[in-house]
Design a protein around this motif. Sequence first.
Motif, PDB file in Angstrom:
ATOM      1  N   LEU A   1     -14.658  85.071  -6.671  1.00 18.32           N
ATOM      2  CA  LEU A   1     -13.623  85.842  -5.964  1.00 18.32           C
ATOM      3  C   LEU A   1     -13.273  85.202  -4.624  1.00 18.32           C
ATOM      4  CD1 LEU A   1     -11.943  88.504  -5.825  1.00 18.32           C
ATOM      5  CD2 LEU A   1     -13.949  89.572  -4.755  1.00 18.32           C
ATOM      6  N   SER A   2     -14.250  84.559  -4.001  1.00 18.80           N
ATOM      7  CA  SER A   2     -13.997  83.991  -2.668  1.00 18.80           C
ATOM      8  C   SER A   2     -12.882  82.958  -2.697  1.00 18.80           C
ATOM      9  CB  SER A   2     -15.280  83.366  -2.099  1.00 18.80           C
ATOM     10  OG  SER A   2     -15.597  82.177  -2.786  1.00 18.80           O
TER      11      SER A   2
ATOM     12  N   ALA B   1     -19.655  86.396  -9.483  1.00 23.46           N
ATOM     13  CA  ALA B   1     -18.322  86.994  -9.332  1.00 23.46           C
ATOM     14  C   ALA B   1     -17.874  86.937  -7.878  1.00 23.46           C
ATOM     15  CB  ALA B   1     -18.336  88.438  -9.844  1.00 23.46           C
ATOM     16  N   GLY B   2     -18.804  87.167  -6.958  1.00 24.19           N
ATOM     17  CA  GLY B   2     -18.459  87.073  -5.533  1.00 24.19           C
ATOM     18  C   GLY B   2     -18.045  85.659  -5.153  1.00 24.19           C
ATOM     19  N   LEU B   3     -18.788  84.673  -5.640  1.00 25.93           N
ATOM     20  CA  LEU B   3     -18.407  83.277  -5.369  1.00 25.93           C
ATOM     21  C   LEU B   3     -17.031  82.978  -5.954  1.00 25.93           C
ATOM     22  CD1 LEU B   3     -21.756  81.394  -6.166  1.00 25.93           C
ATOM     23  CD2 LEU B   3     -20.706  81.668  -3.909  1.00 25.93           C
TER      24      LEU B   3
ATOM     25  N   SER C   1     -22.969  89.356 -10.717  1.00 24.12           N
ATOM     26  CA  SER C   1     -22.262  89.864  -9.527  1.00 24.12           C
ATOM     27  C   SER C   1     -22.197  88.788  -8.450  1.00 24.12           C
ATOM     28  CB  SER C   1     -22.956  91.108  -8.974  1.00 24.12           C
ATOM     29  OG  SER C   1     -22.867  92.186  -9.873  1.00 24.12           O
ATOM     30  N   LEU C   2     -23.290  88.066  -8.266  1.00 24.92           N
ATOM     31  CA  LEU C   2     -23.308  86.989  -7.273  1.00 24.92           C
ATOM     32  C   LEU C   2     -22.258  85.941  -7.626  1.00 24.92           C
ATOM     33  CD1 LEU C   2     -27.194  86.631  -7.050  1.00 24.92           C
ATOM     34  CD2 LEU C   2     -25.710  87.573  -5.274  1.00 24.92           C
TER      35      LEU C   2
END
Lengths: 303, 265
Positions: B126-127, B122-124, B119-120
Motif C-alpha cells: 500500500l505504501s 499489504a502495508g508495504l 498484513s505487513l
Amino acid sequence: MRRAFCDGLTQQAQRNDFVFLTGDLGYAALETLREAMGSRFLNAGVAEQNLVGVSAGLAKAGLRPWIYSIAPFLYARPFEQIRNDLCLHRLPVVVVGNGGGYGYGVMGATHHAIEDYGVLLTLSGMTVQIPAFDRDLESLLPQLFEATGPVYLRLGLGEQPDNVQPPDYQPWRKLMAGSAGTLIAVGPLAGGYWRDLVALDPSQRPSLWCLSTLPIGALPEELVAELRQTRKLVIAEEHVAQGSAGHSIMVQMLRSGLGGVSVDHVTAVGYPSGTYGSQRFHRKECGLDSASIRGRFTEGEQR
Amino acid sequence: MVESDVSMSRSSESTRRGARLRLLQMHYESCVGHIGGNLSCLDVLLELFHERMCSGDQFVLSKGHAAGALYITLWSKGLISEAHLSTFHRDGTLLSGHPPASGVPGVTFATGSLGHGLSLAAGLALSSRWLGSPETVYCLTSDGEWNEGSMWEALIFATHQDLNNLVVIMDQNGLQGFGSTQDVADLSPLAEKFRSFGLTVLEVDGHADNILPAPNEIPDHRGPLIVLAKTVKGKGVSFMENRMEWHYLPLKSEQYAQARLELEQ
C-alpha cells in the motif's frame, strides 16, 4: 477531546508522509480530517489485527501512520500485532485509543479501557501519552510525528476549569498549589480535580500535579521536594492498580529515598456494584470523583 | 552483517541441491527441527530471490518457521555469510529460529506467530500508492496459517484496496502442526475460495523447474495475485516427505547421513 484531535491533525494533513487509518470509527468526529487528507485517510474496516499489521508495513516503508479506534478495540484485540509488528521493530506508529478509562460510560464494560496503558507499557519501546486538556493536543500532536517508536495516545474527555490556563503540555505539570498534601492525577482526571478544588483555600486543598507521559523516569525535583514537606500523597488514575502509573511513581519514590510519605492510591476497580453507568458514575464507584479525592485529604488521619 | 563468500547465480538443480544440503547441515549442527516446512518452500524461495525479484521488490516470510530456508536462500544470494550461517540457532546469533526484527539483510520483519505476514506485506504494498515506488511485494504463507482470522482480514483489505503489486504465495504442503490441513480445518476448494473474492489464482507445482511466472508473464489481475504452490513437506528426503513429525524433529546422525546420501545422488 476528539474535536481538538481532529482539528490538530487536520493541520498536519499536508505532510506527505502522514497516513491515517481508522478501524471504521470516527463518525461525527473525523470528517474534517478525512476531507483534508483525501486518499491518505483510509477506513481499514472492522479488522484491528490487520489495521495494526498494515500500519507496520506502512511505517517500515517510511510513512507516518496513525491508527484509530475505540481504545479497547485497538490495544486488546490486536495486542500481538502491537507487540510483534510495532514494538519489536520500533516502528513509529501512533496508536490512538479513544475513550480511555470509563470514557464510553454506559456503553458497557467491553468499551472501557481500564488496563490499557498498563498492558502496553509491558512492551519494549512503547510510549504512552495521556493529554489532560483539549489544548494539549495542539502542541502534542506535532511532537508525535517525531516519535522514534510506537506511541499509544489515550484520548479522553478534557475538563478544563473556567478562567484558568493550563501550563503547556509536559510529562509532569503542576497545576495548583496547596498545602494539605499532594495529589497526582493521570490525564484528564486532573482537570476535574482542578475545577472542583481550586476554589478551596490553599491550606485546605492539596497541590495538584498532572502526569501525562508514561513510562515515567525520575520524579521532578520540585515534586520530590514538595513530598518531603507534605508527606502525604494521593495518586488518582482511571486505570487498574496492576501496571498503573501509581506503582511506577512509588518505585521512583523509593529510588529517590522518599521515606515516610503516606501514599493513597486510588484506581479503577472494575464494576464493584455490578451495574453500569456514565463515566462519572464509574469514577464515583471507584472513589475517583472529586469529593472522594478531597475526602482522602480531609479524612487522611483516620485512614 | 558481512556479506557471503558463497553466491549462487540461479535456482538451478545444483543450486537447489546445494541449498538443501546446506539447510540440512545447518539444522543438524544446531539440532533444530522445522525441517519439513523449510524443505517444502525452499525451491520457491530460491527461484523468487534468484530469478523473480527485482531491485526494490520486497519479501515477507509470513510462515516464520521457515526461517532456515530464508537464511539459506539469503546465503545463496551472498547476503548472509558462511560464518553467520554457522551461528544459526546458537547463543548470540542473529539467525534465530524465526526471523529477527533487524540485523539481517533481506529479512523485513520478525515473524513466527502465524497470521501476521500478509498484513505487513499489504502495508508495504500500500505504501507505494503514496511513495510512488513500483515495487512488487511477495509474501510467502503456509497453508495451515490460513486458519488464522487475521489472514482473511488481510486478504479482504488487500483485495478491497486493489493491491495488485502484492503476490501471495502459499506453500501448500498439506500438513500443519498436529494434523493434515484437510483434517484440521479443511479449506478446500481453496482456489475457488480465493477466486470468489474476484482474485486471480495460479495453481503451480512448487518444485517444478519454473514455479513462478516471470514478471512479464503475470496475467493482468486486480488485487493481490494468489499463487497456490503445491509442495511436499520434507521434499528431497525420502523419510521426511509428507511426514508431519518433520515439522518438529531434529536430525539424528544416521538420519543426517542418509539424507545427505539421498541428496547427493
